[in-house]
Scaffold this active site. Structure first.
Site, short mmCIF file in Angstrom:
data_model
loop_
_atom_site.label_atom_id
_atom_site.label_comp_id
_atom_site.label_asym_id
_atom_site.label_seq_id
_atom_site.Cartn_x
_atom_site.Cartn_y
_atom_site.Cartn_z
N GLY A 73 0.80 -1.22 0.00
CA GLY A 73 0.00 0.00 0.00
C GLY A 73 0.84 1.27 0.00
O GLY A 73 0.51 2.24 -0.69
N GLN A 185 -7.68 -0.09 3.92
CA GLN A 185 -8.47 -0.68 5.02
C GLN A 185 -9.89 -1.04 4.57
O GLN A 185 -10.67 -1.56 5.37
CB GLN A 185 -8.55 0.29 6.21
CG GLN A 185 -7.22 0.53 6.89
CD GLN A 185 -6.72 -0.68 7.67
OE1 GLN A 185 -7.48 -1.59 8.03
NE2 GLN A 185 -5.42 -0.72 7.95
N CYS A 331 1.73 1.28 11.90
CA CYS A 331 2.63 1.82 10.88
C CYS A 331 3.41 3.00 11.41
O CYS A 331 4.45 3.35 10.90
CB CYS A 331 1.83 2.23 9.66
SG CYS A 331 0.50 1.11 9.32
C1 LIG Z 1 -4.79 3.20 5.33
C2 LIG Z 1 -3.43 2.62 5.08
N1 LIG Z 1 -2.72 3.06 4.04
C3 LIG Z 1 -1.50 2.57 3.75
C4 LIG Z 1 -0.92 1.59 4.53
C5 LIG Z 1 0.45 1.11 4.19
O1 LIG Z 1 0.44 -0.21 3.79
P1 LIG Z 1 1.80 -1.08 3.75
O2 LIG Z 1 2.37 -0.98 5.14
O3 LIG Z 1 1.31 -2.45 3.41
O4 LIG Z 1 2.67 -0.50 2.73
C6 LIG Z 1 -1.61 1.12 5.64
C7 LIG Z 1 -1.00 0.12 6.56
O5 LIG Z 1 -1.32 0.05 7.71
C8 LIG Z 1 -2.91 1.63 5.91
O6 LIG Z 1 -3.64 1.20 6.96
#
Ligand SMILES: Cc1ncc(COP(=O)(O)O)c(C=O)c1O
Length: 381
Positions: A73, A185, A331
């Site tokens: 993401g 999400q 994150c």
């Molecule tokens: C809303 C949202 N966007 C982006 C991300 C980033 O995803 P990734 O850590 O798989 O790159 C997350 C991860 O928690 C998220 O919840």
């Protein structure tokens, strides 16, 4: 007896579903070929990649050529923001104040305005309308928030962006305006059909939908011009070079297909658990406050403030009791600042530090919720 384990952090990570794992396995070893290779095994790999792309496209209601695979993401969000802004270097963008860091951080490298949310955690579309100016090329509003689970008014934002586009067309003003949505999400619980939503770019994340981590995609509507982040062999129509991961692409497509098929039943089941969670909390911890709209909310999210409490202490105690939950988003766990999302709702630092996130998922039961509330209330001083 084995220690109880109750996992309530599905917004941070989901396990790969057994059926998704099975579909991915051949591509890790036996069918390892490079989809760009010209011999027949390579051509087969290419066909598999395109079949995965096409099944994702059919769920999104898009064309296959509008799907670009990414490693998760964050990369898809970065591609959307940097990709559009590097193509329109004098322009500005607007992002909601509660975006994930993988939208906020790239956005802050350009001329950016943050759009406020209401105390309920939903974008204020009237205020957003006033922030759009002649130089705005991109509006990025997430579909559902990762911390408080609030679902954003995307269709209203889409109508606004379309009306600005129409005005520009009539005025002969050439700058395009696009709407991007981070749907990381949303995949398990909401409709991802891009035409019904009226959006131009959308981020999908395999790691949140019972698929592999570091799998993801960016939907890019035909005609939207953007610069790649990664140059090289020109894979993914030049927008994302690098040998494609067939296991990740197949895993993403299998996970998206499965989770959208389970969507209606999981939404109903989790809404019931969510209601049960609320009523147990009201009885056991009457001072607890739910953060974010109850109505416009993902069915798996319960986000609380327990005034006067210390969330770090509670999380450690819960962990010792075998219950995995979160404070804010995993994150941003490396950063000790109180959550920007809770600050945007108007919570004080001390209330933000007294807040906990519980996110449920496929394996969550009513018993898990009862045990969690009972255990938590024993720890609250
Ligand atoms: C809303 C949202 N966007 C982006 C991300 C980033 O995803 P990734 O850590 O798989 O790159 C997350 C991860 O928690 C998220 O919840």
């Amino acid at each position: 007896m084995a220690k109880q384990q109750i996992y309530l952090d599905y917004a941070a990570a989901t396990p790969v579903s057994p059926s998704v794992q099975k579909q991915m396995e051949p591509y890790l070893a036996a069918d390892f070929y490079n989809p760009s290779a010209t011999y027949s095994a390579g051509r087969e790999a290419h066909k598999t990649l395109e079949a995965a792309r096409s099944s994702i496209a059919s769920i999104l209601g898009s064309r296959s050529s509008e799907i670009v695979f990414t490693a998760g993401g964050s990369e898809a969000n970065n591609l959307a923001v940097h990709g559009i802004m590097r193509t329109n270097s004098d322009a500005n963008l607007i992002v909601s104040a509660i975006e994930h860091e993988s939208v906020l951080a790239p956005a802050h490298r350009y001329k950016v305005k943050e759009a406020a949310v209401t105390p309920e955690g939903r974008l204020d579309v009237v205020r957003l309308a006033k922030q759009i100016d002649d130089q705005t090329v991109l509006v990025s509003v997430m579909y559902a928030n990762n911390e408080i689970g609030t679902v954003q008014p995307l269709k209203e934002v889409s109508r606004l962006v379309q009306s600005v586009r129409k005005q520009r067309l009539e005025a002969g003003h050439k700058l395009p305006i696009y709407l991007h949505s981070d749907a990381c999400q949303a995949g398990n619980y909401l409709d991802l059909h891009v035409a019904r939503l009226g959006i131009d770019l959308m981020t999908v994340n395999g790691g949140k939908i019972y698929g592999p981590k570091q799998s993801g995609a960016l939907y890019i509507k035909a005609g939207v011009e953007l610069q790649p982040l990664i140059d090289g062999g020109g894979q993914e129509r030049g927008l994302r070079s690098g040998t494609e991961s067939l296991s990740a692409a197949v895993g993403l497509s299998a996970a998206l297909t499965e989770t959208q098929a389970l969507r209606a039943t999981e939404v109903t089941r989790l809404k019931q658990l969510q209601q049960e969670f609320y009523s147990l909390l009201a009885a056991a911890l009457p001072k607890s406050v739910l953060n974010g709209s109850e109505k416009y909310r993902l069915p798996n999210n319960v986000h609380l403030t327990l005034p006067g409490q210390d969330n770090e202490r509670l999380l450690i105690q819960l962990d010792e009791a075998g219950i995995m939950a979160a404070a804010g988003s995993a994150c941003s766990a490396s950063n000790d600042e109180p959550s920007h999302v809770l600050a945007a709702l108007g919570l004080s630092d001390s209330d933000a530090r007294a807040s906990l996130r519980f996110t449920m998922g496929r394996a969550t039961t009513s018993e898990d919720i009862q045990t969690t509330v009972r255990t938590l209330s024993a720890f609250v001083s």
